[in-house]
Design an enzyme around this catalytic site. Sequence first.
Site, PDB file in Angstrom:
ATOM      1  N   ARG A 287      -7.070  -8.119  -9.648  1.00 48.13           N
ATOM      2  CA  ARG A 287      -7.790  -9.359  -9.952  1.00 48.13           C
ATOM      3  C   ARG A 287      -9.245  -9.016 -10.255  1.00 48.13           C
ATOM      4  O   ARG A 287      -9.660  -7.856 -10.132  1.00 48.13           O
ATOM      5  CB  ARG A 287      -7.744 -10.310  -8.756  1.00 48.13           C
ATOM      6  CG  ARG A 287      -8.266  -9.677  -7.470  1.00 48.13           C
ATOM      7  CD  ARG A 287      -8.292 -10.644  -6.317  1.00 48.13           C
ATOM      8  NE  ARG A 287      -8.513  -9.995  -5.037  1.00 48.13           N
ATOM      9  CZ  ARG A 287      -9.673  -9.596  -4.557  1.00 48.13           C
ATOM     10  NH1 ARG A 287     -10.764  -9.761  -5.281  1.00 48.13           N
ATOM     11  NH2 ARG A 287      -9.773  -9.026  -3.365  1.00 48.13           N
TER      12      ARG A 287
ATOM     13  N   HIS B  10     -15.295  -3.955   7.735  1.00 47.82           N
ATOM     14  CA  HIS B  10     -14.533  -3.691   6.514  1.00 47.82           C
ATOM     15  C   HIS B  10     -14.719  -4.770   5.456  1.00 47.82           C
ATOM     16  O   HIS B  10     -13.977  -4.815   4.477  1.00 47.82           O
ATOM     17  CB  HIS B  10     -13.043  -3.507   6.826  1.00 47.82           C
ATOM     18  CG  HIS B  10     -12.760  -2.442   7.843  1.00 47.82           C
ATOM     19  ND1 HIS B  10     -12.907  -1.103   7.579  1.00 47.82           N
ATOM     20  CD2 HIS B  10     -12.367  -2.538   9.142  1.00 47.82           C
ATOM     21  CE1 HIS B  10     -12.600  -0.413   8.662  1.00 47.82           C
ATOM     22  NE2 HIS B  10     -12.272  -1.252   9.626  1.00 47.82           N
TER      23      HIS B  10
ATOM     24  N   LYS C  40       0.811  -1.215   0.000  1.00 49.46           N
ATOM     25  CA  LYS C  40       0.000   0.000   0.000  1.00 49.46           C
ATOM     26  C   LYS C  40       0.845   1.266   0.000  1.00 49.46           C
ATOM     27  O   LYS C  40       0.528   2.247  -0.672  1.00 49.46           O
ATOM     28  CB  LYS C  40      -0.956  -0.015   1.199  1.00 49.46           C
ATOM     29  CG  LYS C  40      -2.103  -0.992   1.074  1.00 49.46           C
ATOM     30  CD  LYS C  40      -3.054  -0.861   2.258  1.00 49.46           C
ATOM     31  CE  LYS C  40      -4.318  -1.692   2.061  1.00 49.46           C
ATOM     32  NZ  LYS C  40      -4.045  -3.124   1.910  1.00 49.46           N
TER      33      LYS C  40
ATOM     34  N   GLU D  97      -3.280   7.607   7.798  1.00 54.88           N
ATOM     35  CA  GLU D  97      -4.026   8.488   6.906  1.00 54.88           C
ATOM     36  C   GLU D  97      -5.135   9.211   7.664  1.00 54.88           C
ATOM     37  O   GLU D  97      -5.603   8.753   8.715  1.00 54.88           O
ATOM     38  CB  GLU D  97      -4.668   7.686   5.770  1.00 54.88           C
ATOM     39  CG  GLU D  97      -3.685   7.066   4.811  1.00 54.88           C
ATOM     40  CD  GLU D  97      -4.375   6.325   3.697  1.00 54.88           C
ATOM     41  OE1 GLU D  97      -3.743   6.150   2.651  1.00 54.88           O
ATOM     42  OE2 GLU D  97      -5.541   5.922   3.863  1.00 54.88           O
TER      43      GLU D  97
END
Length: 662
Positions: A292, A235, A116, A200
Amino acid sequence: MFTKILIANRGEIACRVIATCQRLGIATVAVYSEADRDARHVRLADEAVAIGPAPARESYLRGDAILEAARRSGAQAIHPGYGFLSENADFAQACAEAGIVFIGPSAAAIRAMGDKSAAKALMQRAGVPLTPGYHGQIQTPEFLREQADGIGYPVLIKASAGGGGKGMRRVDDSADFIEALASCQREAQSAFGNAHVLVEKYVERPRHIEIQVFGDSHGNVVHLFERDCSVQRRHQKVLEEAPAPGMTPGRRAAMGKAATDAARAVNYVGAGTVEFIAAPDGAFFFMEMNTRLQVEHPVTEYITGTDLVEWQLRVAAGQVLPKTQEQLSIHGHALEARLYAEDADRGFLPSTGTLRHLRLPAGSAHVRVDAGVEQGDAITPFYDPMIAKLIVWDVDRDAALRRMRQALADCEVVGVTTNAAFLRRLVMTGSFAQARLDTALIEREQAALAPNEEDSDPALWALAAIAAVATAPPASIDARDPHSPWQAQDGWRLGVRAAHRITLEHRHTQQLLAVRGDGQTWSVTRGDHTLQATGTLSGGALRMQIGGQLHRATVIRDGAELHLFGRDGAQRFTLHDPVSEADQSVADAGRLTAPMPGRIVATLVTPGTQVQRGAPLLVLEAMKMEHTLQAPADGTVHGYHVRAGDQVTDGAVLVDFEATAS
């Protein structure tokens, strides 16, 4: 085009790839673990190759075994599906080195987007909008807290190598940062073998919007518009739809450009998804790229009239993308719900067992069912407990929503507990119906999503009671005189028909009911109230008139459980035998048993310890999740029958526990 491909996956995606290959005249090779020897994808494929024991790490995650299966079968290409090895750069590289086509992006593209922090740095150079935050290499706690203080709270700590919500923490105050960071890093190290994190800004009331992208080896990249995946639990996506409600043409164009810019930055070939966090003010920020095909790709197929699996095959074979950006457009609205074998009323605990009855909505131009199982198949503890994906389409969102409600009501499953009732409550909430979407929708609608524990409609109790009596297994008959009237079991008495007295439980409420009937005319007494009914139950089809209203339902009797599937979905009743249950309660006293098959992760209490109700006693791992089993009451743990690492079966005795006398 290929003449034979191997599908390195299982379940509904393997079945979906096989169906597309059959339509294109391509032979298919399935791989399977010992647990999947009789699985649906194995039955559908032209060939099947065993690759190892049930645990995924010993079968579906073994790239060497899958490559060997491809070599032996003569497959020219491998389709990885999603999950397992689909985003494994080393496997993609091994395929290339073996001269077998990996139906997906290059190993370099997978690596570029797999980390990430590195991906965000790459996106920043490509001009893709990023969430304000720190994505660097310095990982000391005090430095990261300084970064968080500068960003401004709330912030989100995220595992750099993570996914699926693991290694992720929201922090609202600087004083809580260090503790949350340590917890996040431990989880990231355990789940991904990498404790590296990024920090973040946490976007308040965010929506999760993703863009489907596709690239070919000729330099062409297109996007197939957006999907809204905001409805999530821990999530994990629960409902998806396309297009995103409220999306303006300008915002759609901007997000589409950002997504294709991201794909071009890594020379992307194949199907991919660029995921964004969208703020209420219209701003959006790159979150990650999934290299994907996604579970929710059918909603995109519905609104664009495409087969994305066919696109994957054609692009992997070196062909040009079937359509240009200008040829792609949106038609109507599509929704997808994931039907899982899980108990939403017990913390979404996975459910295992044999699908003794399975009837899903019939496919049509408006309803599509992608299933990896059929009636008689088993849901095992080794893999994701998905039964099917329900996808609906109509001319607009309101019409599609009505179809989804009906599709969920039409699901008939016996043998495992499903989340169908929860999903139906979810699509009927005010927030979802009115498209007030953000990732906290499920938490916000907790009251509406809780099961209704109020006493059910008296007519429903009457229907269940009639069904229980009508489907009761016959007692043994003396074969010497089978036609004797004295052997009849219809409750006949001189003057008045005898009552069948039964005890039923529904939604934690038990009722004693008296039922009289002759097969067409019935009376059901519950307490001081009696209902009259007329109708029949034939071949599992119940048709009964009560109080001027006609009731229809499918009745399935499964041991002590009675299932009624009607217009409003599924209703489950339990038949109780007080005498046998009293004997069983004595036999079970002082024992805690496994609710499902799994592996013992840890025992948490020293034998001889006194504990309070709800105290954690041990951790069981099943279906890729950890479940903590708790003390059922105040009492004493006398000992364990298991230890860490043991595999246990459903119902196995785990703990000797003595409840404190009240």
